[in-house]
Design an enzyme around this catalytic site. Sequence first.
Site, PDB file in Angstrom:
ATOM      1  N   ASP A 171      -4.533  -5.123   5.507  1.00 52.96           N
ATOM      2  CA  ASP A 171      -4.845  -5.937   4.333  1.00 52.96           C
ATOM      3  C   ASP A 171      -3.716  -6.937   4.108  1.00 52.96           C
ATOM      4  O   ASP A 171      -2.534  -6.579   4.131  1.00 52.96           O
ATOM      5  CB  ASP A 171      -5.023  -5.049   3.094  1.00 52.96           C
ATOM      6  CG  ASP A 171      -5.513  -5.833   1.884  1.00 52.96           C
ATOM      7  OD1 ASP A 171      -6.246  -6.819   2.086  1.00 52.96           O
ATOM      8  OD2 ASP A 171      -5.151  -5.462   0.755  1.00 52.96           O
ATOM      9  N   MET A 189      -0.103   0.942   5.411  1.00 53.34           N
ATOM     10  CA  MET A 189      -0.883   1.075   6.632  1.00 53.34           C
ATOM     11  C   MET A 189      -2.046   0.094   6.599  1.00 53.34           C
ATOM     12  O   MET A 189      -2.445  -0.383   5.545  1.00 53.34           O
ATOM     13  CB  MET A 189      -1.417   2.496   6.769  1.00 53.34           C
ATOM     14  CG  MET A 189      -0.347   3.515   7.103  1.00 53.34           C
ATOM     15  SD  MET A 189       0.553   3.120   8.620  1.00 53.34           S
ATOM     16  CE  MET A 189      -0.775   3.158   9.824  1.00 53.34           C
ATOM     17  N   SER A 203       0.855  -1.181   0.000  1.00 48.58           N
ATOM     18  CA  SER A 203       0.000   0.000   0.000  1.00 48.58           C
ATOM     19  C   SER A 203       0.891   1.230   0.000  1.00 48.58           C
ATOM     20  O   SER A 203       1.743   1.363  -0.869  1.00 48.58           O
ATOM     21  CB  SER A 203      -0.963  -0.037   1.199  1.00 48.58           C
ATOM     22  OG  SER A 203      -1.905   1.017   1.111  1.00 48.58           O
ATOM     23  N   THR A 204       0.739   2.132   0.970  1.00 52.15           N
ATOM     24  CA  THR A 204       1.523   3.367   0.994  1.00 52.15           C
ATOM     25  C   THR A 204       3.020   3.068   0.987  1.00 52.15           C
ATOM     26  O   THR A 204       3.513   2.281   1.786  1.00 52.15           O
ATOM     27  CB  THR A 204       1.181   4.187   2.252  1.00 52.15           C
ATOM     28  OG1 THR A 204      -0.225   4.395   2.297  1.00 52.15           O
ATOM     29  CG2 THR A 204       1.890   5.521   2.241  1.00 52.15           C
ATOM     30  N   HIS A 238      -2.410  -1.208  -3.605  1.00 54.65           N
ATOM     31  CA  HIS A 238      -3.514  -0.271  -3.478  1.00 54.65           C
ATOM     32  C   HIS A 238      -3.207   0.971  -4.311  1.00 54.65           C
ATOM     33  O   HIS A 238      -2.237   1.678  -4.048  1.00 54.65           O
ATOM     34  CB  HIS A 238      -3.717   0.118  -2.018  1.00 54.65           C
ATOM     35  CG  HIS A 238      -3.990  -1.044  -1.115  1.00 54.65           C
ATOM     36  ND1 HIS A 238      -3.845  -0.977   0.244  1.00 54.65           N
ATOM     37  CD2 HIS A 238      -4.402  -2.311  -1.384  1.00 54.65           C
ATOM     38  CE1 HIS A 238      -4.159  -2.144   0.795  1.00 54.65           C
ATOM     39  NE2 HIS A 238      -4.477  -2.982  -0.186  1.00 54.65           N
TER      40      HIS A 238
END
Length: 386
Positions: free
Chosen positions: A324, A321, A195-196, A222
Amino acid sequence: MASEDSTTRRASGPHPSGETPKLRALVVDDSAYNRQTITAMLESLPDVEVVGRAMNGKEALRLVFDLAPDVITLDLEMPEMDGFAFLRLLMNKRPTPVLVVSGYAQRENVFRALELGALDFLAKPTRDVSPDLKNIKQELLAKISLVRKLQAVRLRDRARSLAAVVGQAVGAIEIEAAASLEGPAPVGVIAVAASTGGPPAVQQLLCGLPKELPLAVLVAQHMPARFTRAFADRLDKIVDLRVIEAEDGQSLSAGTVYVAPGSANVEVVAPSETGAAPQIRVVPVDRAALSRVITPSADHLFKSLAGHYGRRLCTVILTGMGSDGRLGAIAARNAGGRVLAEDPDTAVMPGMPYSVIEAGVVDQVLPLEQIAAALIEFGRRCTDAE
């Protein structure tokens, strides 16, 4: 003397005991309207203070040293010094979290900025000055809230490591005819969640994998829908493996990376022919649900692969973060698969790796730089078991 627009005010003095200091933001954009709009968005949060505004990278770099902001929002296309030159100097001199605010038309530029150390990006509705810019407010505020949890120096380290491996890879690129998507069935599968901070991490990981990898790789990063194809295309130019955006009905092939589309989930289904590799199924997510659910979901992908590959599945949870990938990693481990997590101490965002470590299902916790070697070894084991 600084202009009124370039320096709105200096940071306030010490805060009362027990209070969290406000997050100090610098807004960089060549449009006065955009600077004002983004400033208003940021200052709608009680714990954010915009301490400066700049119209180009040269002015922004001076303000970084003068004001020491905690976070920067950055346009890429600016006069005198563009966003790329600014990022190179910033990450070498004073690493600071940067959120790129860029139009959809500049998708390739977004990934260049991430490679240079930017934390994340937001997509402007248009490149031009427009009231539609206000539509990104909720996403901007959500990403700003992550900055307090960020390991900023890691952005600089990641950018330096990535520059080294990308430089080697680009230097070795030769012009070749487009390879067929059809290839040998993989002896096993790697599934990656991020993600991030993920796009540069995924890129660095894939740069360490050889073209002859006997495994297929599926990536749940993501990312907004209109960026995942550009992400796959950029990776395909840099890494040795073939990289494509996943499409419904494709058969998994060894040596190929499938990037899940941004507005959908990916799973695998049994092949239509005996002995063939499982096929990809792209499961669209209802538009109304996109704001409430994470897509593409690593949990969805991992659970699907666990049912088909069992011991021949290796899941990898990188920076990000949230949690998931946690439930999917549990399913993979229960099916006999392996689970690797990026070391939270070296990840840009430690939330996702921490979540699977805390679940007690991780086989190895490794710095990003060591994960590729572990995956190559996993491929050897799968080949030997054939």
